[in-house]
Design a protein around this motif. Structure first.
Motif, PDB file in Angstrom:
ATOM      1  N   LYS A   1      35.682  21.362  61.125  1.00  0.00           N
ATOM      2  CA  LYS A   1      34.962  20.162  61.215  1.00  0.00           C
ATOM      3  C   LYS A   1      33.459  20.620  61.132  1.00  0.00           C
ATOM      4  CE  LYS A   1      38.317  18.485  64.821  1.00  0.00           C
ATOM      5  NZ  LYS A   1      38.521  18.129  66.273  1.00  0.00           N
ATOM      6  N   PRO A   2      33.018  20.650  60.017  1.00  0.00           N
ATOM      7  CA  PRO A   2      31.635  21.218  59.461  1.00  0.00           C
ATOM      8  C   PRO A   2      30.939  20.051  59.795  1.00  0.00           C
ATOM      9  CG  PRO A   2      33.044  20.437  57.650  1.00  0.00           C
ATOM     10  CD  PRO A   2      33.886  20.668  58.836  1.00  0.00           C
ATOM     11  N   GLU A   3      29.551  20.497  60.217  1.00  0.00           N
ATOM     12  CA  GLU A   3      28.534  19.388  60.157  1.00  0.00           C
ATOM     13  C   GLU A   3      27.802  19.469  58.898  1.00  0.00           C
ATOM     14  OE1 GLU A   3      24.132  18.920  62.557  1.00  0.00           O
ATOM     15  OE2 GLU A   3      25.802  19.719  63.523  1.00  0.00           O
ATOM     16  N   ILE A   4      27.952  18.572  58.065  1.00  0.00           N
ATOM     17  CA  ILE A   4      27.388  18.505  56.875  1.00  0.00           C
ATOM     18  C   ILE A   4      26.183  17.955  56.613  1.00  0.00           C
ATOM     19  CG2 ILE A   4      27.746  18.164  54.180  1.00  0.00           C
ATOM     20  CD1 ILE A   4      30.724  19.002  54.681  1.00  0.00           C
ATOM     21  N   ARG A   5      24.960  18.316  56.372  1.00  0.00           N
ATOM     22  CA  ARG A   5      23.698  17.639  56.122  1.00  0.00           C
ATOM     23  C   ARG A   5      23.422  17.867  54.644  1.00  0.00           C
ATOM     24  NH1 ARG A   5      22.078  14.971  60.935  1.00  0.00           N
ATOM     25  NH2 ARG A   5      22.802  16.129  62.472  1.00  0.00           N
ATOM     26  N   PHE A   6      22.998  16.514  54.288  1.00  0.00           N
ATOM     27  CA  PHE A   6      22.759  16.432  52.604  1.00  0.00           C
ATOM     28  C   PHE A   6      21.558  15.535  52.202  1.00  0.00           C
ATOM     29  CE2 PHE A   6      24.997  12.600  53.473  1.00  0.00           C
ATOM     30  CZ  PHE A   6      24.634  11.688  52.491  1.00  0.00           C
ATOM     31  N   THR A   7      20.908  15.862  51.169  1.00  0.00           N
ATOM     32  CA  THR A   7      20.023  14.800  50.651  1.00  0.00           C
ATOM     33  C   THR A   7      20.310  14.460  49.160  1.00  0.00           C
ATOM     34  OG1 THR A   7      18.700  16.836  49.504  1.00  0.00           O
ATOM     35  CG2 THR A   7      18.206  16.218  51.855  1.00  0.00           C
ATOM     36  N   THR A   8      19.642  13.339  48.712  1.00  0.00           N
ATOM     37  CA  THR A   8      19.984  13.105  47.283  1.00  0.00           C
ATOM     38  C   THR A   8      18.452  12.836  46.494  1.00  0.00           C
ATOM     39  OG1 THR A   8      19.760  10.596  48.115  1.00  0.00           O
ATOM     40  CG2 THR A   8      22.024  11.636  48.137  1.00  0.00           C
ATOM     41  N   ASP A   9      17.506  13.429  46.950  1.00  0.00           N
ATOM     42  CA  ASP A   9      16.313  13.528  46.362  1.00  0.00           C
ATOM     43  C   ASP A   9      15.957  14.822  45.724  1.00  0.00           C
ATOM     44  OD1 ASP A   9      15.781  14.565  48.769  1.00  0.00           O
ATOM     45  OD2 ASP A   9      14.101  13.237  49.233  1.00  0.00           O
ATOM     46  N   GLY A  10      16.701  15.622  45.885  1.00  0.00           N
ATOM     47  CA  GLY A  10      16.534  17.073  45.438  1.00  0.00           C
ATOM     48  C   GLY A  10      15.943  18.052  46.497  1.00  0.00           C
ATOM     49  N   THR A  11      15.595  17.394  47.734  1.00  0.00           N
ATOM     50  CA  THR A  11      14.835  18.462  48.635  1.00  0.00           C
ATOM     51  C   THR A  11      15.990  19.336  49.140  1.00  0.00           C
ATOM     52  OG1 THR A  11      15.004  16.667  50.206  1.00  0.00           O
ATOM     53  CG2 THR A  11      12.898  16.871  49.011  1.00  0.00           C
ATOM     54  N   GLU A  12      15.462  20.346  49.955  1.00  0.00           N
ATOM     55  CA  GLU A  12      16.328  21.128  50.618  1.00  0.00           C
ATOM     56  C   GLU A  12      16.880  20.745  51.787  1.00  0.00           C
ATOM     57  OE1 GLU A  12      17.166  24.213  49.385  1.00  0.00           O
ATOM     58  OE2 GLU A  12      16.296  23.143  47.653  1.00  0.00           O
ATOM     59  N   PRO A  13      18.159  20.520  52.051  1.00  0.00           N
ATOM     60  CA  PRO A  13      18.648  19.929  53.346  1.00  0.00           C
ATOM     61  C   PRO A  13      18.598  20.633  54.480  1.00  0.00           C
ATOM     62  CG  PRO A  13      20.422  21.052  52.129  1.00  0.00           C
ATOM     63  CD  PRO A  13      19.440  20.890  51.260  1.00  0.00           C
ATOM     64  N   ASN A  14      18.215  20.115  55.661  1.00  0.00           N
ATOM     65  CA  ASN A  14      17.976  20.793  57.061  1.00  0.00           C
ATOM     66  C   ASN A  14      18.619  20.200  58.097  1.00  0.00           C
ATOM     67  OD1 ASN A  14      16.314  18.902  57.984  1.00  0.00           O
ATOM     68  ND2 ASN A  14      14.895  19.993  56.685  1.00  0.00           N
ATOM     69  N   VAL A  15      18.652  20.588  59.239  1.00  0.00           N
ATOM     70  CA  VAL A  15      19.175  19.916  60.450  1.00  0.00           C
ATOM     71  C   VAL A  15      18.741  18.513  60.313  1.00  0.00           C
ATOM     72  CG1 VAL A  15      19.478  22.345  61.663  1.00  0.00           C
ATOM     73  CG2 VAL A  15      17.394  20.838  62.089  1.00  0.00           C
ATOM     74  N   THR A  16      17.843  18.083  60.250  1.00  0.00           N
ATOM     75  CA  THR A  16      17.313  16.578  60.071  1.00  0.00           C
ATOM     76  C   THR A  16      17.787  15.771  59.041  1.00  0.00           C
ATOM     77  OG1 THR A  16      15.163  17.054  59.207  1.00  0.00           O
ATOM     78  CG2 THR A  16      15.666  17.527  61.665  1.00  0.00           C
ATOM     79  N   SER A  17      18.614  16.331  58.017  1.00  0.00           N
ATOM     80  CA  SER A  17      18.703  15.621  56.792  1.00  0.00           C
ATOM     81  C   SER A  17      19.689  14.615  57.304  1.00  0.00           C
ATOM     82  CB  SER A  17      19.143  16.338  55.515  1.00  0.00           C
ATOM     83  OG  SER A  17      18.054  17.224  55.338  1.00  0.00           O
ATOM     84  N   THR A  18      20.289  13.686  56.489  1.00  0.00           N
ATOM     85  CA  THR A  18      21.433  12.782  56.724  1.00  0.00           C
ATOM     86  C   THR A  18      22.696  13.611  56.994  1.00  0.00           C
ATOM     87  OG1 THR A  18      20.337  11.211  55.216  1.00  0.00           O
ATOM     88  CG2 THR A  18      22.633  11.000  55.826  1.00  0.00           C
TER      89      THR A  18
END
Length: 212
Positions: free
Chosen positions: A162-179
């Motif tokens: 049950k992972p919490e996956i965070r992602f971006t689509t603009d090439g920036t590094e994902p973090n805890v506040t990403s989508t």
């Protein structure tokens, strides 16, 4: 029997005792995640989940013949491992999966249950101070093209529970506040998708980066 299970199967049929150790599941010097995110290893890719689905007793054997399968064995060749902590990284947690496979009746094995219990095992590794691999937390992307709309549906998945996956689509590094990933998403133009599993407020591995 390391060149697949066939030689071991033939040996057991002739009444010889066998230890199953096929390169398909039991060579822990092989990669266990995305080679771009892993230390140098010896080809192949044997993930934690793949180790857990190893079945040492071939279906072709009768009950009498199956008794000649004594068990299984993991192998670690150290051409690319210069220090002990590198060996730890390659065998843990895959050794845990193989141990359960070899000690658990086939009908009681359950990947979902094992994956959930690994949450506690990872904490044990932390308390022991061992250098275990976090490869099961690496995120993979599966694209599917919708020819009618010319959109790409992107699914993200991982072997973690049950992972919490965070992602971006603009090439920036994902973090805890990403989508946060909750369902497949669509892209209609060139993007670089980066994704990472976040646990207790910190990334659990280096982020996946996939160009679409």
């Amino acid at each position: 029997s390391w060149r697949g299970s066939k030689p071991g199967t033939e040996a057991a049929k002739k009444g010889n005792d066998v230890v199953m150790s096929p390169t398909s599941h039991c060579y822990f010097d092989y990669y266990q995640g995305n080679p771009e995110l892993e230390p140098k290893a010896w080809g192949g890719n044997i993930t934690l989940k793949k180790v857990y689905h190893f079945e040492p007793i071939p279906e072709q054997l009768s009950a009498v013949e199956a008794k000649h399968i004594l068990g299984g064995q993991a192998n670690v060749w150290t051409e690319y491992m210069n220090e002990g902590n590198q060996v730890e990284y390659m065998i843990l947690p895959r050794m845990t999966a193989l141990a359960e496979v070899l000690w658990t009746p086939k009908d009681l094995k359950d990947w979902g249950n094992f994956s959930q219990r690994m949450e506690t095992q990872y904490q044990r590794f932390e308390n022991m101070g061992v250098n275990y691999a976090n490869s099961a937390f690496q995120v993979s992307a599966k694209p599917e093209l919708d020819a009618s709309t010319k959109l790409v549906n992107v699914s993200l998945f991982t072997e973690a529970w049950k992972p919490e996956i965070r992602f971006t689509t603009d090439g920036t590094e994902p973090n805890v506040t990403s989508t946060q990933y909750t369902e497949p998403f669509k892209i209609n133009e060139s993007h670089t998708v980066k994704a990472v599993v976040v646990k207790d407020g910190k990334p659990m591995s280096n982020p996946l980066a996939t160009d679409f």
